[in-house]
Design an enzyme around this catalytic site. Structure first.
Site, PDB file in Angstrom:
ATOM      1  N   GLU A  60      18.972 -33.955  15.083  1.00 25.99           N
ATOM      2  CA  GLU A  60      18.180 -34.870  16.155  1.00 25.99           C
ATOM      3  C   GLU A  60      16.744 -34.451  16.131  1.00 25.99           C
ATOM      4  OE1 GLU A  60      16.930 -32.787  19.232  1.00 25.99           O
ATOM      5  OE2 GLU A  60      18.433 -33.243  20.344  1.00 25.99           O
ATOM      6  N   CYS A  64      24.635 -33.721  18.611  1.00 29.10           N
ATOM      7  CA  CYS A  64      24.845 -32.676  17.742  1.00 29.10           C
ATOM      8  C   CYS A  64      25.920 -32.668  16.893  1.00 29.10           C
ATOM      9  CB  CYS A  64      25.296 -31.425  19.058  1.00 29.10           C
ATOM     10  SG  CYS A  64      24.068 -31.115  20.055  1.00 29.10           S
ATOM     11  N   HIS A  90      32.042 -27.196  19.254  1.00 24.18           N
ATOM     12  CA  HIS A  90      30.787 -27.182  19.289  1.00 24.18           C
ATOM     13  C   HIS A  90      30.259 -26.143  20.451  1.00 24.18           C
ATOM     14  CE1 HIS A  90      26.625 -28.379  20.156  1.00 24.18           C
ATOM     15  NE2 HIS A  90      26.915 -28.940  21.224  1.00 24.18           N
TER      16      HIS A  90
END
Lengths: 385, 131, 348
Positions: free
Chosen positions: C80, C112, C236
């Protein structure tokens, strides 16, 4: 090859000359030199002017025509010479060759730089133009940083100290204090040098020559013309020029500047003298380390002993081999294109015995040493009464 | 630096490609068209240089030109590449007092400079301390 | 089956302590540390960006893969924080690696999880027979607005993977992968905006937990496994709390998730986050062990992977720096240096 004499010299004061322009500086030095030679200008066969970067500092190209024009010298052929900080010395050599070859009888050699019209950070970038743009400047190297790399290595290999680097500045400031044309006409203490701000370690502000405006000019003549026009001609008895790698990365040894060694060899040979015969030298001390390195490369001291020589006072005005009686680039100032010619002006004044308080005793033979970039070009002249 | 001027040197700047003279068995960086030792007698080939070396000399730049003045203080060094030539490069990611002559370094791929906020980003080699 | 033939991680060396950030904003450092489970985060140097991080990680991955760069048929970088909005990061990385030429390349963005999406894309190209080898990278130099809760964790790092099919050199075989996607605006950054915005607590239950949980459960069902069948689980890591809570909810133990929890000491590396968890696991996993990884990207979606570790791992992992080594190789910067490195100072 014909003999070549200097029959007139002139220079502006060096410094931050806010009222002067590139052209007014050049003309001022030129008129002084012509007056000193006692000629009007009609006799001049050619003009050579050293100027490193009028193109960047004041965004003026085609400087050769500008100078002939505003000097009132039209239609004399005029040539601008560029080899970074050796531009002035190279212009002198062009003039020397023009007369030696018989192509010209009287030549005006000028050198000029107007540096203070651009901002400080821009100036850093413009000076770095003398370095390899693709493989040095691209990576963030500045001009002082290249000499700093040499200084660090010289300290590493020979034990040269920061004090010795500083003492060059102390000496040259003292000489400059005796020179009414110098940018800095004051003494500095070693403590002040050592406490000045770091520019590129180990080099501090007071190890660096200043950004100056100024111009210098000499009038060269053939033997025949010199005898006709001048009572006290000074002879150029040796001229040498050599090239070396533009980048530090391509040098065998960064504690030696090969171009100086080779140019000196040629100049000594032409003059038929050895380093021992030199009574004083104007050496290219753009950074104090360069005076130390060059005093070795010119043969005055053994490699690695230049720093000690300064410490022992061997290069002071009353020393064995006075270096930079004018104050050098460090104190007299360093308008880059003018420097090589201003060195010749000092040599002539010394040999005429007209240097006043900074006069080197019994000066018979003097040497000027002018370097371009980090040593990519060196040009050396030897003068005699 | 203009875009094409940066672009045409990309292989050398990104991957440390130098020149090798088959006649003199000498390695050069940056690349050369002819061998400076044997001149036109040489036969110049591209060669991938070692990415390790040691510091030959160094300085810490505190006054920089505009495109580098956000990076001060930064270290510029001459680095002796393993089996290769000297190269001038920044030494990054270090405390300046840790840099010494003789210290081992290795190449990293970093941003060198930016052409302002909107212009091209120039990438290339830098080195980091390897010990 | 498609597998990973080489992997590489890269974490910038600079760290800033969350307590240092808290000091500047007058927050209680202990509460911040406890709340996030993050004690410090990585900070890219002034000369680092997603491209340099990707190039470094990919260089390591290629070294472990042991193949010539010319053999690479695709490079996809998920991030990103691509340095250019227009002009791919991938082509620069390709040039740095020496695999320009016949090459599929595009940059990915999905908050992400763009890096794991890149892996899936390369897998598809290999399975479809279009390429033999491909590189997938997840990397970021993420920014949180000064003073925002994100500032304590938004970090920099990345991981790269070289993929190939039916290769004895593979260190991991990817048994299954799937994705779960819904339109859930929990976190976003509009064009021309420097810092992202987020929905505060909305980023938790309906966003992270729903997507990671659903994708992981779908995967366990498809692969016919239960938490006990897995040796390592990787999620994550926006902070340390979320993945640990997720693991507990789904029935995984602390021991299964701990090896991947680099977040405590480097923060949230966004597209690099779950992938750096994976590289940390690969640094220690033994042949035959099973790894379950689920990424999360705001906006929102999760990619889940079920993997088996192969014999080649033993020969390859020592060829390059390991993830936890890089976590521990650090130099601290203060908030002022951090603002300089992250270009938060108005220069003119």
């Amino acid at each position: 090859m014909r003999k070549v004499a200097v029959i007139g010299v002139g220079m502006t004061k060096f410094g931050e000359l806010w009222n002067s322009s590139l052209r007014s500086l050049t003309i001022e030095a030129g008129i002084k030199a012509l007056n000193d030679a006692g000629i009007g200008g009609e006799e001049v066969d050619a003009i050579y002017t050293g100027c490193m970067s009028g193109d960047m500092f004041v965004k003026q190209g085609h400087i050769a025509s500008l100078i002939a024009d505003y000097g009132g010298m039209l239609p004399v052929p005029s040539t601008r010479v560029e080899a970074a900080c050796a531009s002035g010395g190279l212009a002198l050599r062009q003039g020397f060759m023009a007369i030696a070859s018989g192509m010209a009888d009287i030549v005006v050699v000028g050198g000029v730089e107007k540096m203070t019209d651009s901002l400080g950070s821009q100036t850093t970038g413009y000076l770095a133009l003398a370095a390899d743009q693709e493989w040095e400047a691209f990576n963030g190297a500045t001009f002082p940083s290249l000499y700093a790399l040499m200084a660090r290595r010289h300290m590493h290999e020979y034990g040269t100290t920061e004090e010795q680097l500083g003492l060059v500045a102390v000496k040259n400031h003292h000489n400059g204090s005796l020179n009414p044309n110098a940018h800095f006409q004051f003494d500095v203490s070693l403590e002040k040098v050592m406490n000045s701000s770091l520019v590129a370690d180990p080099l501090r502000l007071f190890h660096c020559s200043p950004v100056s405006d100024g111009a210098a000019c000499v009038i060269l003549a053939s033997e025949e013309k010199a005898k006709e026009l001048s009572e006290d001609p000074v002879w150029i008895i040796g001229s040498g020029q050599a090239s070396a790698a533009i980048g530090l990365y391509d040098r065998e040894d960064i504690c030696t500047i090969d171009s100086t060694v080779n140019a000196a060899r040629a100049a000594y040979k032409m003059a038929g003298v050895t380093p021992k015969d030199i009574d004083f030298a104007e050496v290219h001390d753009c950074f104090t380390i360069n005076e130390i390195i060059s005093s070795e490369d010119l043969g005055f001291f053994k490699k690695g002993e230049g720093g000690k020589a300064v410490e022992e006072g061997l290069t002071s005005l009353d020393g064995e081999i006075p270096i930079n009686p004018s104050g050098g680039l460090k104190a007299k100032g360093h308008p880059v294109g003018a420097t090589g010619v201003a060195q010749a002006v000092e040599a002539v004044i010394q040999l005429r015995g007209k240097a006043g308080k900074r006069q080197v005793k019994d000066a018979e033979i003097g040497l000027t040493h002018n370097i371009g970039g980090s040593g990519g070009t060196a040009v050396i002249h030897i003068f005699s009464r | 630096m203009s875009v094409p001027r940066f672009w045409r040197e990309i292989p050398y700047r990104y991957r440390l490609i130098g020149s090798y003279c088959e006649n003199c068995k000498e390695t050069f960086f940056p690349p050369r068209e002819i061998c400076p030792k044997c001149r036109r007698a040489g036969n110049i080939k591209n060669i991938k240089l070692e990415e390790e070396g040691e510091i030959f000399s160094y300085t810490v730049i505190r006054t920089a030109p505009p495109e580098f003045n956000t990076q001060t203080p930064y270290v510029v060094a001459l680095i002796k590449l393993k089996n290769g030539p000297l190269i001038l490069s920044q030494v990054t990611d270090c405390d300046v007092e840790d840099v010494e002559i003789g210290k081992k370094v290795r190449m990293v791929f970093r941003k060198i400079s930016e052409d302002g906020e909107a212009g091209i980003i120039n990438y290339g080699y830098k080195f980091v301390l390897a010990e | 089956m498609v597998g990973i033939i080489g992997y590489g991680a890269y974490i910038p060396k600079n760290r800033i302590k969350t307590s240092e950030i808290a000091r500047v904003w007058g927050k209680d450092p202990v509460n911040v540390e406890k709340g996030l489970g993050v004690i410090e985060k990585s900070v890219p140097s002034i000369d680092e960006d997603t491209i340099t991080i990707s190039a470094t990680a990919a260089k390591y991955a290629l070294k472990r893969a042991g193949i010539e760069p010319e053999k690479i048929g695709a490079i996809y970088i998920g991030s990103e924080s691509h340095p250019y909005v227009v002009k791919p990061s991938g082509s620069v990385v390709a040039a740095a690696l020496g695999c320009e030429g016949e090459l599929r390349c595009a940059d990915y963005e999905f908050a992400c999880k763009a890096g794991t999406a890149a892996i899936q894309n390369v897998m598809g190209l290999i399975e479809g027979g279009y390429i033999d080898y491909g590189i997938a990278i997840g990397a970021d130099t993420s920014q949180g607005a000064p003073g925002d809760a994100l500032e304590y964790s938004a970090a920099a790092g990345g991981a790269a993977f070289v993929l190939s099919k039916d290769n004895k050199e593979n260190i991991v075989t990817i048994e299954e992968t799937l994705s779960y996607t819904t339109d859930t605006p929990d976190f976003w950054r509009r064009e021309h905006q420097h810092y992202p915005q987020h929905g505060g607590r909305f980023t938790g239950e309906p966003a992270y937990f729903k997507h990671v949980g659903t994708a992981t459960e779908m995967m366990m069902k498809r692969a016919g496994i239960t938490p006990e069948d897995v040796d390592y689980v990787v999620f994550h890591m926006p902070n340390a709390k979320f993945p640990m809570t997720m693991a507990k909810k789904l029935g995984f133990s602390k021991e299964q998730i701990a090896p991947s929890l680099v977040v405590k000491e480097i923060g949230n590396t966004y597209s690099g986050s779950s992938l750096l968890g994976l590289t940390a696991v690969l640094d220690i996993a033994k042949p035959g062990e099973k790894i379950l990884m689920t990424s999360y990207g705001s906006g929102a979606g999760s990619d889940s992977f079920y993997m088996t570790v192969e014999d080649a791992i033993e020969r390859k992992r020592d060829l390059c720096p390991k993830t936890w080594e890089m976590v521990h190789e650090k130099r601290y910067v203060d908030y002022a240096t951090y603002t300089k490195y992250r270009k938060k100072i108005l220069m003119r």
